[in-house]
Design an enzyme around this catalytic site. Structure first.
Site, PDB file in Angstrom:
ATOM      1  N   LYS A 162      12.468 -19.322  37.800  1.00  6.05           N
ATOM      2  CA  LYS A 162      13.070 -20.774  37.804  1.00  6.05           C
ATOM      3  C   LYS A 162      12.518 -21.806  37.074  1.00  6.05           C
ATOM      4  CE  LYS A 162      15.709 -24.040  38.847  1.00  6.05           C
ATOM      5  NZ  LYS A 162      16.090 -24.528  40.505  1.00  6.05           N
ATOM      6  N   CYS A 187      15.509 -30.834  38.576  1.00  2.00           N
ATOM      7  CA  CYS A 187      14.949 -29.553  38.078  1.00  2.00           C
ATOM      8  C   CYS A 187      14.260 -29.495  36.729  1.00  2.00           C
ATOM      9  CB  CYS A 187      15.987 -28.379  37.800  1.00  2.00           C
ATOM     10  SG  CYS A 187      16.536 -27.744  39.675  1.00  2.00           S
TER      11      CYS A 187
END
Length: 426
Positions: free
Chosen positions: A212, A266
């Site tokens: 990720k 993110c």
């Protein structure tokens, strides 16, 4: 493996609530847990406390059918999905206190056999940290059945969805599931297969965490290239939007679009987790972050330069506060950073902020007498300098005639009428 009938989702934010809703829509009994009573009350009323297309339909339907409820306290469940914030500290290392708080609520409910999934964007080792934190609270449990202690199954399954398309991408996107043990990975894969139609790929927990971070860092590096191009082009007197449009005609070139910086939890945060884990080795990733983190200051200076040429009574239109178009998510938004810096540096200048997706100014701008939240048309009409920070559809709909005689600083290319050849959403 025993069947999962009841899932507790810890954290009902931009990822937790959609995950809870999609599970509940597919027949799983879901209890959402959040520290905010207003969020809990909203969900129990079948309402969504933020903007996300199609989420309201899922929540309302799941609540009306009795498959989704919300609570302040952590219940007994067959599986727990932790989707809480993981901000970084002042030294840009990860703050795991929210994960630890979630673990403290889960630990007393465990008897063994439960599945625990960390979904939060996390640095390498965070899933193992959560597991060990729980075992420290519950030394009668284990991860693998050692010493005849009941085992819990712990995995990491990072989200990889785009705000504004979450309910679609939860279903169609491939997922990565990393288990501390192979059994944990397999059980997590079985749970996500309830709603995920994409391929579910299994690995170990640390690799899943890193995957990720790598995805987000890849995006960050490419955005940094575009942002650096915009600064260079300004110095050379080149229209960066035209430059990128032309360069993207090359069959193997697809440059992203520059902006005022990079926001969202993110992309703006994850690269620093890699830098923190390997500070000497992550040279390119660190540089990209520094380029993107420096862009708001560059925009700030552009506005100051424009105002130096105007009368002292000149007003400034600030268009957009969200971190990307057509959402209300303000997390790590460079637009807010820019607006707050301007308002503080120029207390006698009025700033007409237009953000169609929020009802009130964020905390960074509240209480400032020189900042007003106004509709887009009013913001443009009464201002001398127009600063485009977010390319909302409402912003792109502004007519060119409305900008006559005004200084326009368009950090998103939202007011251009030529098409931009670019297939990726930066």
């Amino acid at each position: 493996m025993n069947t999962i009938n009841r899932v507790a989702v810890i954290g009902l934010g931009y990822i937790g609530l959609p995950t809870a809703a999609i599970l509940a829509t597919n027949g799983i009994e879901v209890i959402g847990v959040d520290v905010n009573q207003r969020t809990v009350d909203a969900v129990n009323a079948g309402q969504v406390p933020f903007v996300e297309p199609d989420l309201g339909v899922h929540v309302a339907g799941a609540v009306s059918h009795g498959h989704l409820t919300a609570s302040i306290s952590t219940p007994r469940a067959d599986a727990y999905i932790v989707a809480v914030p993981t901000p970084f500290k002042t030294d840009r290392s990860a703050d795991l206190s929210y994960i630890e708080a979630a673990a403290e609520g889960i630990a007393p409910q465990l008897i063994g056999g439960e599945l625990l999934i960390l979904e939060s964007t996390s640095p390498p080792g965070a899933t193992e940290h959560m597991a060990q934190y729980i075992l420290d609270l519950r030394p009668d449990l284990s991860l693998d059945g050692a010493d005849s202690k009941p085992a819990i199954l712990v995995a990491h399954c990072p989200e990889r969805v785009l705000p504004g398309r979450v309910m679609i991408e939860l279903v169609i996107n491939d997922r990565i599931v990393g288990g501390i043990t192979p059994d944990a990975a397999e059980k997590a894969k079985n749970l996500y297969s309830v709603f995920c139609k994409g391929e579910i790929l299994t690995t170990d927990a640390v690799t899943a965490e890193m995957a990720k971070l790598v995805e987000n860092s890849y995006r960050d590096v490419n955005i940094a290239f575009a942002n650096e191009l915009s600064v260079i082009s300004d110095k050379l007197g080149i229209d960066v939007w035209e430059l990128i449009r032309l360069a993207n005609h090359h069959p193997r070139v697809n440059i992203l679009q520059p902006g005022p910086g990079v926001g969202g939890h993110c992309i703006a945060v994850a690269p620093w987790f890699i830098v923190s884990a390997a500070p000497e080795e992550a040279r390119l990733i660190r540089t990209a972050r520094e380029v993107n983190d420096a862009k708001p200051e560059w925009v700030f200076q552009q506005v100051l330069s424009a105002l130096e040429l105007l009368p002292p009574a000149a007003e400034v239109s600030v268009l957009g506060l969200a971190f990307k178009a057509n959402i209300d998510d303000l997390r790590e938004s460079p637009a807010i950073e820019i607006a707050a810096h301007l308002a503080e540096a120029l207390p006698s200048t009025r700033f007409n902020v237009a953000e169609p997706h929020v009802a009130e100014l964020p905390a960074q701008l509240l209480g400032r007498s020189n900042v007003k939240l106004v509709p887009i048309d009013e913001s443009v009409s009464r201002s001398d300098v127009i600063v485009v920070l977010v390319d909302h559809d409402d912003v792109k709909a502004i007519e060119i005639e409305q900008l006559e005689g005004k200084v326009v600083i368009d950090t998103r290319g939202a007011l251009r009428r030529e098409p931009v050849l670019n297939t990726l959403d930066a």
